[in-house]
Scaffold this motif. Structure first.
Motif, PDB file in Angstrom:
ATOM      1  N   UNK A 184       9.706   0.356  -6.765  1.00 27.97           N
ATOM      2  CA  UNK A 184       8.664   0.895  -7.641  1.00 27.97           C
ATOM      3  C   UNK A 184       7.452   1.362  -6.844  1.00 27.97           C
ATOM      4  N   UNK A 185       7.135   2.632  -6.981  1.00 30.40           N
ATOM      5  CA  UNK A 185       5.857   3.124  -6.454  1.00 30.40           C
ATOM      6  C   UNK A 185       4.710   2.711  -7.378  1.00 30.40           C
ATOM      7  N   UNK A 186       5.007   2.576  -8.658  1.00 27.02           N
ATOM      8  CA  UNK A 186       3.966   2.313  -9.645  1.00 27.02           C
ATOM      9  C   UNK A 186       3.274   0.981  -9.469  1.00 27.02           C
ATOM     10  N   UNK A 187       3.922   0.026  -8.809  1.00 24.20           N
ATOM     11  CA  UNK A 187       3.298  -1.268  -8.562  1.00 24.20           C
ATOM     12  C   UNK A 187       2.607  -1.326  -7.208  1.00 24.20           C
ATOM     13  N   UNK A 188       2.621  -0.236  -6.463  1.00 23.90           N
ATOM     14  CA  UNK A 188       1.849  -0.184  -5.225  1.00 23.90           C
ATOM     15  C   UNK A 188       0.382   0.070  -5.543  1.00 23.90           C
ATOM     16  N   UNK A 189      -0.487  -0.292  -4.608  1.00 19.98           N
ATOM     17  CA  UNK A 189      -1.847   0.229  -4.644  1.00 19.98           C
ATOM     18  C   UNK A 189      -1.767   1.623  -4.041  1.00 19.98           C
ATOM     19  N   UNK A 190      -1.829   2.631  -4.885  1.00 19.78           N
ATOM     20  CA  UNK A 190      -1.590   4.010  -4.477  1.00 19.78           C
ATOM     21  C   UNK A 190      -2.911   4.644  -4.044  1.00 19.78           C
ATOM     22  N   UNK A 191      -2.875   5.278  -2.862  1.00 23.96           N
ATOM     23  CA  UNK A 191      -4.036   5.993  -2.326  1.00 23.96           C
ATOM     24  C   UNK A 191      -3.687   7.474  -2.183  1.00 23.96           C
TER      25      UNK A 191
ATOM     26  N   UNK B  82       0.841  -1.191   0.000  1.00 24.19           N
ATOM     27  CA  UNK B  82       0.000   0.000   0.000  1.00 24.19           C
ATOM     28  C   UNK B  82       0.874   1.238   0.000  1.00 24.19           C
ATOM     29  N   UNK B  83       0.355   2.326  -0.578  1.00 25.85           N
ATOM     30  CA  UNK B  83       1.085   3.595  -0.561  1.00 25.85           C
ATOM     31  C   UNK B  83       0.080   4.719  -0.400  1.00 25.85           C
ATOM     32  N   UNK B  84       0.290   5.570   0.609  1.00 22.12           N
ATOM     33  CA  UNK B  84      -0.596   6.687   0.900  1.00 22.12           C
ATOM     34  C   UNK B  84       0.115   8.002   0.610  1.00 22.12           C
TER      35      UNK B  84
ATOM     36  N   UNK C 202       4.173  10.965   2.574  1.00 22.96           N
ATOM     37  CA  UNK C 202       3.964   9.633   1.986  1.00 22.96           C
ATOM     38  C   UNK C 202       4.212   8.559   3.032  1.00 22.96           C
ATOM     39  N   UNK C 203       3.359   7.548   3.026  1.00 21.46           N
ATOM     40  CA  UNK C 203       3.605   6.295   3.750  1.00 21.46           C
ATOM     41  C   UNK C 203       3.624   5.196   2.704  1.00 21.46           C
ATOM     42  N   UNK C 204       4.715   4.429   2.657  1.00 19.67           N
ATOM     43  CA  UNK C 204       4.785   3.381   1.644  1.00 19.67           C
ATOM     44  C   UNK C 204       6.064   2.578   1.730  1.00 19.67           C
ATOM     45  N   UNK C 205       6.086   1.476   1.023  1.00 16.30           N
ATOM     46  CA  UNK C 205       7.172   0.514   1.121  1.00 16.30           C
ATOM     47  C   UNK C 205       8.477   1.051   0.540  1.00 16.30           C
TER      48      UNK C 205
END
Length: 522
Positions: A224-231, A82-84, A100-103
């Motif tokens: 990659x941010x692009x492969x996250x479920x971006x919120x 997940x990415x917020x 941002x919160x994300x992997x």
């Protein structure tokens, strides 16, 4: 009339086809018929469906029960968590300057972004190849449920003619149509969480991994941010961005703005997205491919499973909220439970024995529904604040893995003794969740009073696991004592950080686990 079937599955979507395949693997000799009316097809091809993002329970189910690992990696995309992203009140913050919160690396547990328009017909073909009786173009008109040991009777229309099928078990997978739910008066409205959604798929969306400077990419270690479920999160609503294999990107908004009928048009939807600077950047060269909407998402059911040998799965039973992508998690549980019950029944086990398990399964599914709904009821106003969502992230993500993912990966949900222990904790879990929701709302009130709601929405980054270091342990044998100890630690961390935002001197005082269900948190 055809010879009796063992199982009749009403519907041919993802829940239905996964159940059919699972039954075939567990009970190779079972006679299974699946009816798909083809209503979800346009020009002979499947219409696009939302619900592309999976999380850990669903992904484990697809990999372990369905053995789809090679298929998923070849035809769909791995998910990078997940990415917020958080904006400021004017919705004009450049994406690269948003908090941002994300992997910072591919997650320990696999998950996927599914192209449902491809996956569902592929699953139907897999069912055919595995000897399942797949009836395309067949519309189920009604079901005469038996309350004895006699088979149920399913009436189907195909090619302009009616046909009747007898089946020992009937499973409703007709989606939101909910044939059995409506026939039996089981559909339960959701009065307190009335949010809707508008969505579309786009081609030509800017690759988020190509945006920004070296510092922006380096802060996520070039993952990659692009492969996250971006919120993209805002007070009262959020926008998802999900890349699919083949060049399309799914984008949708969920929340209170969707009550505006204008937003539910294709032009209104695009205009709404363009009001956000970050989304406008991503969509600068994008073209809409399709469009859909749903006025109200959530509802419950009075019953998932019946000892009269029928059940409901997927959205034929319930729907909650897409924020954490729980839909296929419920399918995984429902299909596991039904496969176990059907196998035991067809194997000759006394009904009194498997019916006891059915009652536990049904109660557990209702418990899970109530727990999931507590993640959202009354909490959409907090979504736009980094401070608030960091609290919610730590509570939700840690609790999901500790309380739900870990036992599922170990198969404990099929153990009667474990289920009984969980159901004894039901009141505690739901009360604790209510108390945390009240705490989050209290912090929101304080931040708004102090004009501090957006204070950390720009320039802050978290990889999200600072307070969730135990993920590598998930799925390994863990005692209930370990699980409860971890819950206590998570609860205390979130309470501490919330009380610090409230300037409450009690922030550093740790609580016993029981206190979280018996005392208000602030």
């Amino acid at each position: 009339m055809s010879a009796p079937h063992d199982v009749a599955i009403l519907g041919g979507g993802i829940a239905a086809t996964l159940l059919a395949r699972q039954l075939r693997k567990r009970i190779p000799e079972a006679r299974i018929v699946l009816f798909e009316n083809g209503a979800g097809r346009r020009g002979g091809k499947p219409e696009p469906k939302v619900g592309e993002s999976t999380v850990e329970i669903a992904s484990h189910y697809l990999l372990s029960r369905q053995q789809l690992s090679g298929y998923l990696y070849e035809h769909h995309l791995p998910k990078n968590g997940l990415r917020f992203f958080f904006d400021t009140p004017g919705r004009d913050t450049p994406l690269t300057e948003m908090s941002e919160i994300g992997t910072i690396n591919l997650p320990f547990h696999q998950a996927f972004q599914l192209d449902r328009a491809r996956m569902e017909p592929d699953l139907l073909e897999m069912c055919r190849a595995e000897g399942i009786d797949v009836r395309l173009g067949a519309t189920v008109k009604g079901v005469a449920l038996s309350d004895t040991d006699a088979p149920h009777r399913v009436t189907v229309t195909a090619a302009g003619a009616d046909a009747v099928f007898d089946a020992r078990w009937v499973v409703d997978a007709t989606g939101r149509r909910g044939l059995l739910a409506h026939q039996e008066g089981l559909r339960r409205p959701e009065p307190d969480h009335q949010i809707g959604s508008v969505w579309g798929r786009f081609e030509g969306v800017t690759d988020i991994d190509q945006l920004g400077d070296e510092a922006f990419r380096a802060r996520v270690r070039h993952t990659t941010r692009g492969l996250s479920t971006v919120h993209f999160l805002h007070p009262g609503y959020w926008v998802w961005v999900i890349r699919l294999r083949g060049g399309l990107t799914s984008i949708g908004v969920v929340g209170t703005p969707t009550r505006d009928a204008k937003l539910r048009t294709a032009d209104g939807f695009r205009a709404f997205l363009d009001e956000h600077a970050a989304l406008r950047t991503l969509l600068a060269d994008a073209k809409a491919v399709d469009h859909g909407s749903m006025a109200r998402i959530a509802y419950g059911t009075e019953k998932f499973l019946s000892p009269q040998r029928w059940g409901m799965i997927g959205e034929a039973a319930t729907a909650t909220d897409p924020f954490y992508s729980p839909g296929l998690d419920f399918v995984a549980l429902e299909n596991d439970f039904l496969t176990d019950l059907v196998a035991r029944d067809l194997g000759g086990e006394e009904a009194s024995s498997w019916a006891e398990s059915l009652a536990l399964y049904d109660r557990f599914l209702e418990f899970r529904h109530q727990a999931v709904m507590r993640l959202y009821r009354g909490l959409y106003p907090i979504f736009g604040s980094y401070d608030l969502m960091r609290l919610k992230w730590d509570f939700d993500i840690a609790s999901y893995h500790n309380l739900w993912v870990s036992p599922y990966l170990q198969g404990l949900h099929l153990d009667a003794a474990w289920l009984k222990r969980q159901l004894r904790l039901e009141g505690f879990v739901l009360q604790a969740m209510d108390h945390f929701a009240a705490l989050f709302r209290r912090v929101e009130e304080k931040l708004r009073d102090d004009d501090a709601y957006y204070q950390k929405n720009r320039g802050v980054f978290s990889y999200g696991l600072e307070n969730i270091p135990f993920l590598p342990e998930i799925g390994t044998p863990r005692s209930q004592r370990t699980t409860l100890k971890q819950a206590q630690e998570t609860f205390n961390i979130v309470r501490r950080d919330a009380l610090r935002l409230l300037d409450d001197p009690a922030a550093e005082e740790p609580w016993s686990l029981q206190s979280f269900a018996t005392r208000p948190l602030a």
